[in-house]
Design an enzyme around this catalytic site. Structure first.
Site, PDB file in Angstrom:
ATOM      1  N   ASN A 147     -10.621  27.956  -7.378  1.00 39.43           N
ATOM      2  CA  ASN A 147     -11.181  27.059  -6.369  1.00 39.43           C
ATOM      3  C   ASN A 147     -10.240  26.849  -5.196  1.00 39.43           C
ATOM      4  O   ASN A 147     -10.680  26.578  -4.088  1.00 39.43           O
ATOM      5  CB  ASN A 147     -11.540  25.705  -6.988  1.00 39.43           C
ATOM      6  CG  ASN A 147     -12.942  25.725  -7.555  1.00 39.43           C
ATOM      7  OD1 ASN A 147     -13.577  26.774  -7.598  1.00 39.43           O
ATOM      8  ND2 ASN A 147     -13.420  24.582  -7.989  1.00 39.43           N
TER       9      ASN A 147
ATOM     10  N   SER B 153     -13.753  20.642 -11.025  1.00 31.14           N
ATOM     11  CA  SER B 153     -13.401  21.723 -10.101  1.00 31.14           C
ATOM     12  C   SER B 153     -12.067  21.467  -9.434  1.00 31.14           C
ATOM     13  O   SER B 153     -11.464  22.389  -8.892  1.00 31.14           O
ATOM     14  CB  SER B 153     -14.450  21.816  -8.991  1.00 31.14           C
ATOM     15  OG  SER B 153     -15.726  21.989  -9.509  1.00 31.14           O
TER      16      SER B 153
ATOM     17  N   HIS C 248     -12.969  25.370 -17.042  1.00 27.56           N
ATOM     18  CA  HIS C 248     -13.631  25.416 -15.730  1.00 27.56           C
ATOM     19  C   HIS C 248     -14.563  26.624 -15.659  1.00 27.56           C
ATOM     20  O   HIS C 248     -14.129  27.738 -15.383  1.00 27.56           O
ATOM     21  CB  HIS C 248     -12.558  25.450 -14.626  1.00 27.56           C
ATOM     22  CG  HIS C 248     -13.145  25.458 -13.255  1.00 27.56           C
ATOM     23  ND1 HIS C 248     -12.618  26.187 -12.219  1.00 27.56           N
ATOM     24  CD2 HIS C 248     -14.234  24.826 -12.757  1.00 27.56           C
ATOM     25  CE1 HIS C 248     -13.357  26.004 -11.139  1.00 27.56           C
ATOM     26  NE2 HIS C 248     -14.340  25.191 -11.442  1.00 27.56           N
TER      27      HIS C 248
ATOM     28  N   GLU D 170     -11.905  29.427 -16.241  1.00 35.88           N
ATOM     29  CA  GLU D 170     -10.475  29.095 -16.196  1.00 35.88           C
ATOM     30  C   GLU D 170     -10.188  28.107 -17.335  1.00 35.88           C
ATOM     31  O   GLU D 170     -10.881  27.086 -17.461  1.00 35.88           O
ATOM     32  CB  GLU D 170     -10.116  28.442 -14.870  1.00 35.88           C
ATOM     33  CG  GLU D 170     -10.037  29.418 -13.709  1.00 35.88           C
ATOM     34  CD  GLU D 170      -9.688  28.712 -12.407  1.00 35.88           C
ATOM     35  OE1 GLU D 170      -8.612  28.971 -11.869  1.00 35.88           O
ATOM     36  OE2 GLU D 170     -10.506  27.900 -11.933  1.00 35.88           O
TER      37      GLU D 170
HETATM   38  N1  LIG Z   1     -21.591  23.328  -8.991  1.00 41.71           N
HETATM   39  C1  LIG Z   1     -20.690  24.253  -9.312  1.00 41.71           C
HETATM   40  O1  LIG Z   1     -20.815  25.444  -8.940  1.00 41.71           O
HETATM   41  C2  LIG Z   1     -19.511  23.893 -10.183  1.00 41.71           C
HETATM   42  C3  LIG Z   1     -18.692  24.929 -10.663  1.00 41.71           C
HETATM   43  C4  LIG Z   1     -17.624  24.604 -11.505  1.00 41.71           C
HETATM   44  C5  LIG Z   1     -17.388  23.290 -11.838  1.00 41.71           C
HETATM   45  N2  LIG Z   1     -18.195  22.295 -11.346  1.00 41.71           N
HETATM   46  C6  LIG Z   1     -17.918  20.922 -11.756  1.00 41.71           C
HETATM   47  O2  LIG Z   1     -18.819  20.598 -12.815  1.00 41.71           O
HETATM   48  C7  LIG Z   1     -19.135  19.184 -12.747  1.00 41.71           C
HETATM   49  C8  LIG Z   1     -20.628  19.007 -12.630  1.00 41.71           C
HETATM   50  O3  LIG Z   1     -21.080  19.673 -11.465  1.00 41.71           O
HETATM   51  P1  LIG Z   1     -22.625  20.004 -11.248  1.00 41.71           P
HETATM   52  O4  LIG Z   1     -22.690  20.960 -10.115  1.00 41.71           O
HETATM   53  O5  LIG Z   1     -23.270  20.325 -12.541  1.00 41.71           O
HETATM   54  O6  LIG Z   1     -23.157  18.561 -10.755  1.00 41.71           O
HETATM   55  P2  LIG Z   1     -24.651  17.967 -10.827  1.00 41.71           P
HETATM   56  O7  LIG Z   1     -24.708  16.938  -9.769  1.00 41.71           O
HETATM   57  O8  LIG Z   1     -25.653  19.093 -10.817  1.00 41.71           O
HETATM   58  O9  LIG Z   1     -24.730  17.313 -12.291  1.00 41.71           O
HETATM   59  C9  LIG Z   1     -23.961  16.223 -12.721  1.00 41.71           C
HETATM   60  C10 LIG Z   1     -24.782  15.497 -13.783  1.00 41.71           C
HETATM   61  O10 LIG Z   1     -23.965  14.527 -14.443  1.00 41.71           O
HETATM   62  C11 LIG Z   1     -24.817  13.434 -14.771  1.00 41.71           C
HETATM   63  N3  LIG Z   1     -24.013  12.248 -15.080  1.00 41.71           N
HETATM   64  C12 LIG Z   1     -23.418  11.388 -14.221  1.00 41.71           C
HETATM   65  N4  LIG Z   1     -22.773  10.423 -14.897  1.00 41.71           N
HETATM   66  C13 LIG Z   1     -22.952  10.669 -16.217  1.00 41.71           C
HETATM   67  C14 LIG Z   1     -22.536  10.021 -17.410  1.00 41.71           C
HETATM   68  N5  LIG Z   1     -21.795   8.907 -17.390  1.00 41.71           N
HETATM   69  N6  LIG Z   1     -22.921  10.542 -18.590  1.00 41.71           N
HETATM   70  C15 LIG Z   1     -23.690  11.665 -18.640  1.00 41.71           C
HETATM   71  N7  LIG Z   1     -24.111  12.336 -17.524  1.00 41.71           N
HETATM   72  C16 LIG Z   1     -23.747  11.825 -16.335  1.00 41.71           C
HETATM   73  C17 LIG Z   1     -25.690  13.286 -13.558  1.00 41.71           C
HETATM   74  O11 LIG Z   1     -26.847  12.515 -13.819  1.00 41.71           O
HETATM   75  C18 LIG Z   1     -25.996  14.748 -13.217  1.00 41.71           C
HETATM   76  O12 LIG Z   1     -27.181  15.198 -13.841  1.00 41.71           O
HETATM   77  C19 LIG Z   1     -18.324  18.634 -11.586  1.00 41.71           C
HETATM   78  O13 LIG Z   1     -17.104  18.151 -12.066  1.00 41.71           O
HETATM   79  C20 LIG Z   1     -18.130  19.852 -10.707  1.00 41.71           C
HETATM   80  O14 LIG Z   1     -17.022  19.750  -9.851  1.00 41.71           O
HETATM   81  C21 LIG Z   1     -19.255  22.571 -10.535  1.00 41.71           C
END
Ligand SMILES: NC(=O)c1ccc[n+]([C@@H]2O[C@H](COP(=O)([O-])OP(=O)(O)OC[C@H]3O[C@@H](n4cnc5c(N)ncnc54)[C@H](O)[C@@H]3O)[C@@H](O)[C@H]2O)c1
Length: 288
Positions: free
Chosen positions: A188, A116, A137, A149
């Site tokens: 963002n 993000s 993204h 994105e």
């Molecule tokens: N939440 C949102 O609305 C949103 C929107 C766009 C982008 N993002 C981005 O997407 C990414 C994930 O966000 P999220 O909300 O899904 O987070 P989340 O906390 O729901 O999920 C992250 C997952 O990654 C796993 N993980 C950690 N280390 C790992 C590894 N080495 N190998 C495999 N899996 C691993 C964790 O166990 C967890 O299940 C982040 O970079 C976040 O900034 C989030």
């Protein structure tokens, strides 16, 4: 392209894996936490079944899910035609993952991050062949949101960037091309500026989250208010994004108050745990 590897099966990774499988790609879904994987597969099964029941997809849920293969490590990157990383928003963790992907994936396999806030160029530095690293993204919930994105890092080749754009179109989503690699990209940064002000006004006791959300919907035509969006995204993820923004001197794009951090410390992580700025039923419905 046939096989997509998705790294991380949280809120975003599960959704990305689902939409790829719905479009016929084989998906390897890598997750280190078995409970998170179980939750992701159950969520996908229920979401795909709902779409099938509404006639929005033409095959049974089981046929879609049969294309998703869970894994614990990144070794399968060697067979992937595209990798999309969606692990926690931590620079250290993502650098580690990109270094490993750089070693394991074929040199021409595009490596995308769903980050993000972290500039794509920082991640590309960790991987071999940085010209194949780009940002994809997605917005959450991925099965419902039409926007992605596509981010061009300083070293991303035009060919890889255009392949990313084409892939997003094939998923049935609308790509927004981000031609310059800056923290938070475009959407963002705009949201973070609004959320910073909204959170600080709530922290100062000026307005409640519910009134601020109603105001942004009625006054500015937003579909969801800033606190509803934050609860859906996960307040832990919002806090990590704010932390990264501050670490790169983008202080204006993170709340000045510690409101979100104190909520996270108190277990209020948003809709996924039933408690955030609002409270939710176990089915995820907002309580009045
Ligand atoms: N939440 C949102 O609305 C949103 C929107 C766009 C982008 N993002 C981005 O997407 C990414 C994930 O966000 P999220 O909300 O899904 O987070 P989340 O906390 O729901 O999920 C992250 C997952 O990654 C796993 N993980 C950690 N280390 C790992 C590894 N080495 N190998 C495999 N899996 C691993 C964790 O166990 C967890 O299940 C982040 O970079 C976040 O900034 C989030």
């Amino acid at each position: 392209m046939e096989k997509v590897m998705v790294v991380g099966a949280g809120f975003m990774g599960a959704g990305i894996a689902q939409v790829c499988a719905q479009r016929g790609y084989r998906v390897e879904l890598v997750e280190v936490n078995p409970q998170a994987l179980e939750k992701a597969l159950a969520g996908m099964r229920s979401s795909v079944a709902k779409l099938a029941a509404k006639g929005l997809i033409s095959e049974p849920a089981e046929a879609v899910l049969a294309r998703v293969e869970p894994a614990e490590g990144l070794e399968g990157a060697a067979q992937a035609d595209l990798v999309i990383e969606a692990a926690f928003e931590s620079l250290e963790l993502k650098l580690k993952i990109f270094a490993e992907l750089g070693r394991l994936a074929r040199p021409d396999t595009p490596l995308a991050s769903n980050t993000s806030s972290i500039p794509i160029g920082r991640l590309a530095e960790a991987a071999s062949h940085p010209e194949r690293v780009l940002g994809l993204h997605f917005f959450g919930p991925v099965p419902l949101m039409g926007l992605v994105e596509v981010v061009k890092g300083a070293q991303t080749s035009t060919e890889v960037f255009e392949r990313g754009v084409e892939f997003i179109r094939r998923l049935g989503k609308t790509p927004v091309k981000v031609e310059k690699d800056i923290p938070g990209f475009v959407m963002n940064r705009i949201f973070a500026a609004a959320f910073r002000e909204a959170a600080d006004l709530v922290a100062a006791g000026v307005v409640t989250p519910a009134d601020a959300d109603a105001g942004m919907k009625l006054g500015y035509g937003w579909n969801a208010g800033p606190f509803e969006i934050a609860d859906n995204a996960g307040l832990d993820t919002i806090a990590l994004i704010g932390k990264f923004m501050k670490s790169v001197g983008e202080d204006d794009l993170a709340p000045r108050s510690g409101l979100v951090e104190s909520m996270v410390a108190g277990g209020r992580l948003g809709r996924k745990v039933g408690r955030g700025f609002y409270d939710y039923t176990p089915e995820g419905k907002r309580k009045p």
